[in-house]
Design a protein around this motif. Structure first.
Motif, PDB file in Angstrom:
ATOM      1  N   LYS A   1       0.593  -1.245   0.104  1.00 14.53           N
ATOM      2  CA  LYS A   1      -0.072   0.039   0.007  1.00 14.53           C
ATOM      3  C   LYS A   1       0.889   1.344  -0.080  1.00 14.53           C
ATOM      4  O   LYS A   1       0.733   2.093  -0.718  1.00 14.53           O
ATOM      5  CB  LYS A   1      -0.849   0.214   1.269  1.00 14.53           C
ATOM      6  CG  LYS A   1      -1.876  -1.233   1.338  1.00 14.53           C
ATOM      7  CD  LYS A   1      -2.588  -1.103   2.681  1.00 14.53           C
ATOM      8  CE  LYS A   1      -1.659  -1.271   3.924  1.00 14.53           C
ATOM      9  NZ  LYS A   1      -1.100  -2.639   4.008  1.00 14.53           N
ATOM     10  N   SER A   2       1.693   1.379   0.925  1.00 13.77           N
ATOM     11  CA  SER A   2       2.545   2.566   1.099  1.00 13.77           C
ATOM     12  C   SER A   2       3.463   2.678  -0.265  1.00 13.77           C
ATOM     13  O   SER A   2       3.836   3.804  -0.594  1.00 13.77           O
ATOM     14  CB  SER A   2       3.438   2.511   2.177  1.00 13.77           C
ATOM     15  OG  SER A   2       2.834   2.414   3.546  1.00 13.77           O
ATOM     16  N   SER A   3       3.801   1.597  -0.751  1.00 19.31           N
ATOM     17  CA  SER A   3       4.774   1.582  -1.909  1.00 19.31           C
ATOM     18  C   SER A   3       3.980   2.211  -2.864  1.00 19.31           C
ATOM     19  O   SER A   3       4.581   3.124  -3.798  1.00 19.31           O
ATOM     20  CB  SER A   3       5.029   0.153  -2.070  1.00 19.31           C
ATOM     21  OG  SER A   3       5.870  -0.391  -1.255  1.00 19.31           O
TER      22      SER A   3
ATOM     23  N   LEU B   1      11.052   2.260   2.445  1.00 19.72           N
ATOM     24  CA  LEU B   1       9.973   2.649   3.428  1.00 19.72           C
ATOM     25  C   LEU B   1       9.692   1.504   4.262  1.00 19.72           C
ATOM     26  O   LEU B   1       9.904   0.455   4.295  1.00 19.72           O
ATOM     27  CB  LEU B   1       8.602   2.494   2.410  1.00 19.72           C
ATOM     28  CG  LEU B   1       8.445   3.450   1.456  1.00 19.72           C
ATOM     29  CD1 LEU B   1       7.154   3.246   0.485  1.00 19.72           C
ATOM     30  CD2 LEU B   1       8.319   4.854   1.903  1.00 19.72           C
ATOM     31  N   GLY B   2       9.214   2.007   5.589  1.00 16.97           N
ATOM     32  CA  GLY B   2       9.186   0.985   6.923  1.00 16.97           C
ATOM     33  C   GLY B   2       7.610   0.683   6.752  1.00 16.97           C
ATOM     34  O   GLY B   2       6.832   1.277   6.075  1.00 16.97           O
ATOM     35  N   ALA B   3       7.302  -0.082   7.841  1.00 17.32           N
ATOM     36  CA  ALA B   3       5.864  -0.563   7.996  1.00 17.32           C
ATOM     37  C   ALA B   3       5.206   0.451   8.348  1.00 17.32           C
ATOM     38  O   ALA B   3       5.791   1.491   9.275  1.00 17.32           O
ATOM     39  CB  ALA B   3       5.764  -1.723   8.981  1.00 17.32           C
ATOM     40  N   THR B   4       3.780   0.846   7.964  1.00 20.23           N
ATOM     41  CA  THR B   4       3.087   1.933   8.449  1.00 20.23           C
ATOM     42  C   THR B   4       2.492   1.759   9.834  1.00 20.23           C
ATOM     43  O   THR B   4       2.225   0.489  10.094  1.00 20.23           O
ATOM     44  CB  THR B   4       1.933   2.230   7.431  1.00 20.23           C
ATOM     45  OG1 THR B   4       2.520   2.390   6.157  1.00 20.23           O
ATOM     46  CG2 THR B   4       1.169   3.572   7.722  1.00 20.23           C
ATOM     47  N   ILE B   5       2.939   2.851  10.746  1.00 20.67           N
ATOM     48  CA  ILE B   5       2.297   2.672  11.953  1.00 20.67           C
ATOM     49  C   ILE B   5       0.984   3.617  12.111  1.00 20.67           C
ATOM     50  O   ILE B   5       0.641   4.630  11.531  1.00 20.67           O
ATOM     51  CB  ILE B   5       3.086   3.571  12.907  1.00 20.67           C
ATOM     52  CG1 ILE B   5       4.892   3.052  12.856  1.00 20.67           C
ATOM     53  CG2 ILE B   5       2.540   3.282  14.545  1.00 20.67           C
ATOM     54  CD1 ILE B   5       4.794   1.642  13.248  1.00 20.67           C
TER      55      ILE B   5
ATOM     56  N   TRP C   1      -6.235   7.705   3.425  1.00 23.92           N
ATOM     57  CA  TRP C   1      -5.943   7.063   4.651  1.00 23.92           C
ATOM     58  C   TRP C   1      -5.135   5.994   4.528  1.00 23.92           C
ATOM     59  O   TRP C   1      -5.660   4.816   4.012  1.00 23.92           O
ATOM     60  CB  TRP C   1      -6.982   6.995   5.287  1.00 23.92           C
ATOM     61  CG  TRP C   1      -8.177   8.064   6.074  1.00 23.92           C
ATOM     62  CD1 TRP C   1      -8.231   9.032   5.240  1.00 23.92           C
ATOM     63  CD2 TRP C   1      -8.809   7.980   7.283  1.00 23.92           C
ATOM     64  NE1 TRP C   1      -8.939   9.865   5.976  1.00 23.92           N
ATOM     65  CE2 TRP C   1      -9.479   9.040   7.143  1.00 23.92           C
ATOM     66  CE3 TRP C   1      -8.525   7.216   8.408  1.00 23.92           C
ATOM     67  CZ2 TRP C   1     -10.135   9.720   8.088  1.00 23.92           C
ATOM     68  CZ3 TRP C   1      -9.511   7.525   9.704  1.00 23.92           C
ATOM     69  CH2 TRP C   1     -10.080   8.778   9.550  1.00 23.92           C
ATOM     70  N   ASP C   2      -3.825   5.911   4.620  1.00 25.30           N
ATOM     71  CA  ASP C   2      -3.073   4.688   4.486  1.00 25.30           C
ATOM     72  C   ASP C   2      -3.013   3.976   5.764  1.00 25.30           C
ATOM     73  O   ASP C   2      -2.593   4.367   6.653  1.00 25.30           O
ATOM     74  CB  ASP C   2      -1.564   5.129   3.788  1.00 25.30           C
ATOM     75  CG  ASP C   2      -0.642   3.990   3.890  1.00 25.30           C
ATOM     76  OD1 ASP C   2      -1.165   2.691   4.035  1.00 25.30           O
ATOM     77  OD2 ASP C   2       0.527   4.228   3.413  1.00 25.30           O
ATOM     78  N   CYS C   3      -3.990   2.650   5.715  1.00 19.95           N
ATOM     79  CA  CYS C   3      -3.807   2.212   6.965  1.00 19.95           C
ATOM     80  C   CYS C   3      -2.963   1.059   7.393  1.00 19.95           C
ATOM     81  O   CYS C   3      -3.194  -0.006   6.694  1.00 19.95           O
ATOM     82  CB  CYS C   3      -5.383   1.544   7.188  1.00 19.95           C
ATOM     83  SG  CYS C   3      -6.709   2.873   6.885  1.00 19.95           S
TER      84      CYS C   3
HETATM   85 MG   LIG Z   1       2.572   0.769   4.738  1.00 23.57          MG
END
Ligand SMILES: [Mg+2]
Ligand SMILES: Nc1nc2c(ncn2[C@@H]2O[C@H](COP(=O)(O)OP(=O)(O)OP(=O)(O)O)[C@@H](O)[C@H]2O)c(=O)[nH]1
Ligand SMILES: Nc1nc2c(ncn2[C@@H]2O[C@H](COP(=O)(O)OP(=O)(O)O)[C@@H](O)[C@H]2O)c(=O)[nH]1
Lengths: 337, 333
Positions: free
Chosen positions: A22-24, A41-45, A63-65
């Motif tokens: 997702k964040s990618s 990128l790290g894991a989304t908190i 909203w990137d969950c």
């Molecule tokens: Mg993420």
């Protein structure tokens, strides 16, 4: 008050299991990342919010969950109404490589239930992601299988939802996101009508309107007598432009966010083509017959029509004071590409 | 056109031989450079089992032979005169991510053999797949390979063998740049071309000018000002933009590929469909990149540099047509 044409805020949830990508994809589409840089990128908190302005009064609240189990649990319980109410679009990302597809489906189903409860009119876009990891000839079949299984768990959304196979490594990502944006833009028809008129005036074979930062297509008009066999050309051009922007940034040292060209022109034996800035947020790609006089009048007419297009573009007017999110053009911490 | 005057091969085409251990990346290179195969798709290539000959038709006709790694071409079962030819280059591919000692031994045996039979053939060593290596490790590996090859050669009494080294990867521009340099050595007109490009740059204050064979993204000459890697990259990226857009709007795909002598033709169908002219203007820098077709197979690409106001385009156009005229005397169409 700016009541007449106030920008439309649309809440978009980006969900899916941790590591799904997702964040990618957010970084590639909205923050000028090159595909190979997403490894940073790290894991989304929890949830990362970003607000993105688009042509046609659209303000995207993305909203990137973060997808780790603990966070998802929290979305479904304590934050249930906060997260799932007034959602316009849910983008759910499935990792094609996932070894626990059934667990993914279960997780998906829980989210669908919450969504149906709080935002029954939302639209779902399902992205079957990391398709580059599958051999080309196996992709269609695999996609079809997944679509069947997912649809069966989609309750009331099954009829309207859309599926896309995506990868950050090719244009498929742009194809999916173009459809999402098009669905969200409130006055797409007005823009289309104006483009149609412009196309007539300048005798264009094709006009494509692109958003400048993301290079996503807003809309297009095709007038050519012969059908162009490249049906994927719009997302292809998105991808070409994005890559080129990065290449220019690298070479000139201008940050990717502002390495914009004023114009790109190509004159070939069978056609002429140029891309030029139309409004603050958009570029217009123009394909015309190969004649110098058509080229010159086209450029002139586009120059003259800029003002009327500008009135459709949010950023050219003052932001409404009430209720707008602070730093409305920021894309969160991904900005530092 | 473009035939080398003193060519001794029957067909008169300079030949590029791709050699190296199995899985070193020869077929991948050939497919990426000459067939535009996306690099990631090379993972699915099957092992080559027999010699694959392809011919490239461009400003100069040449052949590319992909020689599978499992044979010993020095063995008398092979007619070495049939394979090696007086004019051309031997491209030896070494997998830098793998054990390379055996590869070096074979390479040196080949060089020594060639020294006695075809001493003027260029040996071009591609230290390949360097994308997977960290910067430090990469330059150590490269230096080690160069050192070992040269030491063994001088132990064998060969001091000035025409051997050059390149670091390459199919995942970036390096493979195209290396091929450019390999091919430039086979062009007798190179000094003339360089002089013409120098004059062009001086006359209209162009930062860097390249003469490209657009189809293969190989450049056959550039002006002699210092080249930084970035210049080739941006031109090559620019070509991608142009080619991709031209493909979308300018061409009807032609499935009829031609074949001659069992060798696949590369690039022939694209001829004459290239873009005639293109220009990129940057918001912050004015005119920046300029492209113009100057020959049936050749395209001029210029980086105009930081101070090229839009009104200078007329001057550039004029000087480029002078250049174009001069070029027709070097390479009659
Ligand atoms: Mg993420
Ligand atoms: N092969 C391939 N890998 C991808 C693709 N998209 C993302 N990835 C990889 O997937 C991994 C996880 O990506 P993220 O974007 O951080 O995942 P996420 O969904 O945001 O995860 P959470 O934030 O924990 O929910 C990264 O290592 C990416 O390099 C793709 O299209 N293809
Ligand atoms: N990382 C990396 N892998 C490469 C590169 N070039 C080729 N390969 C891989 O090396 C393997 C062997 O390549 P192939 O062309 O079949 O080797 P050949 O036997 O010499 O023709 C394939 O899996 C390629 O994908 C490169 O530049 N970098």
């Amino acid at each position: 008050m700016n009541a007449v044409k106030r920008q439309k805020n649309r809440k978009v949830l980006l969900m899916g299991k941790s590591g799904a990508g997702k964040s990618s994809m957010r970084a590639v589409v909205f923050s000028n990342y090159v595909a190979k840089d997403v490894r940073r990128l790290g894991a989304t908190i929890d949830v990362e919010h970003s607000n993105i302005k688009f042509m046609g009064n659209l303000m995207l609240n993305l909203w990137d969950c973060g997808g780790q189990d603990g966070f998802v649990e929290n979305y479904l319980t304590h934050q249930r109404t906060h997260v799932f109410s007034s959602v316009a679009v849910l983008i759910f990302v499935f990792d094609i490589e996932s070894r626990e597809f059934m667990a993914d489906i279960q997780n998906y189903y829980n989210i669908i239930q919450a969504l149906e409860e709080c935002s029954p009119t939302a639209k779902i876009f399902c992205l079957i992601h990391k398709m580059d990891l599958v051999q080309a000839r196996l992709r269609i079949q695999l996609l079809d299988e997944r679509v069947e299984l997912i649809k069966a768990q989609s309750r009331g959304f099954a009829e309207t939802m859309e599926f896309y196979a995506t990868s950050i490594w090719d244009q498929s990502l742009y194809k999916a996101w173009t459809q999402i944006i098009y669905y969200l833009i409130p006055n797409a028809h007005t823009i289309e009508e104006m483009l149609k008129q412009l196309a007539e005036v300048i005798d264009a074979r094709e006009l494509i309107l692109y958003e400048r930062t993301t290079c996503l297509m807003v809309t297009k008009v095709t007038r050519s007598e012969k059908e162009n066999p490249y049906h994927d050309r719009f997302e292809r051009i998105s991808s070409i432009l994005k890559t080129h922007k990065q290449s220019m940034a690298k070479h000139t040292g201008i940050p990717a966010g502002s390495a914009n060209f004023a114009e790109l022109q190509i004159k070939a034996a069978g056609f002429m083509f140029f891309i030029t800035r139309l409004t603050e947020n958009t570029n217009l790609a123009v394909c015309i017959p190969p004649a110098e006089h058509i080229f010159n009048t086209a450029r002139l007419n586009i120059e003259l029509s800029k003002a009327s297009f500008a009135s459709l573009d949010v950023a050219s007017r003052k932001r409404p004071v009430e209720g707008s999110v602070a730093g409305s053009s920021s894309t969160g911490d991904l900005d530092r590409a | 056109t473009g035939k080398l005057p003193n060519s001794k091969t029957q067909d008169g085409k300079p030949r590029l031989l791709l050699m190296g251990q199995r899985r070193s990346g020869k077929s991948s290179i050939s497919n990426v450079v000459f067939h535009k195969l996306p690099p990631s798709e090379t993972l699915y290539l099957e092992t080559t089992t027999k010699i694959k000959k392809e011919s490239m038709h461009s400003f100069m006709d040449f052949q590319v032979w992909d020689l599978p790694g499992q044979f010993d071409y020095l063995d008398s079962a092979f007619d070495s005169a049939e394979i090696f030819s007086e004019i051309g280059a031997l491209v030896w591919v070494i997998d830098a991510q793998d054990e390379y000692l055996e590869a070096i031994t074979k390479l040196n045996a080949t060089i020594l053999k060639l020294q006695s039979t075809f001493p003027s053939i260029n040996v071009e060593v591609f230290v390949h797949k360097v994308d997977g290596l960290s910067d430090d490790y990469r330059s150590d590996t490269y230096r080690d390979i160069v050192q070992r090859v040269q030491d063994e050669l001088s132990d064998a009494g060969v001091e000035n063998a025409p051997v050059s080294f390149y670091q390459t990867s199919i995942y970036d521009h390096s493979i195209f740049e290396a091929f450019s340099k390999v091919i430039q050595k086979l062009i007798p007109e190179l000094p003339t071309l360089e002089a013409l490009l120098n004059a062009l740059c001086a006359n209209c204050r162009i930062e860097k000018a390249y003469l490209f064979d657009i189809v293969s993204k190989i450049y056959i000459a550039t002006d002699t000002s210092p080249t930084d890697i970035g210049s080739y990259e941006i031109c090559s990226d620019y070509i991608d933009v142009i080619i991709d857009i031209t493909e979308i709007y300018g061409k009807i795909p032609d499935p009829n590929e031609e074949f001659t002598n069992g060798a696949e033709q590369i690039g022939a169908k694209e001829v004459g469909n290239g873009p005639a002219e293109s220009l990129i203007t940057l918001e912050k820098k004015g005119n920046y990149l300029y492209l113009r077709e100057v020959h049936q197979y050749l395209t001029l690409i210029c980086i105009l540099g930081d101070d090229s106001p839009t009104d200078r385009k007329g001057l550039i156009d004029y000087n480029v047509s002078v250049f174009e005229h001069a070029l027709t005397q070097v390479f009659p169409r």
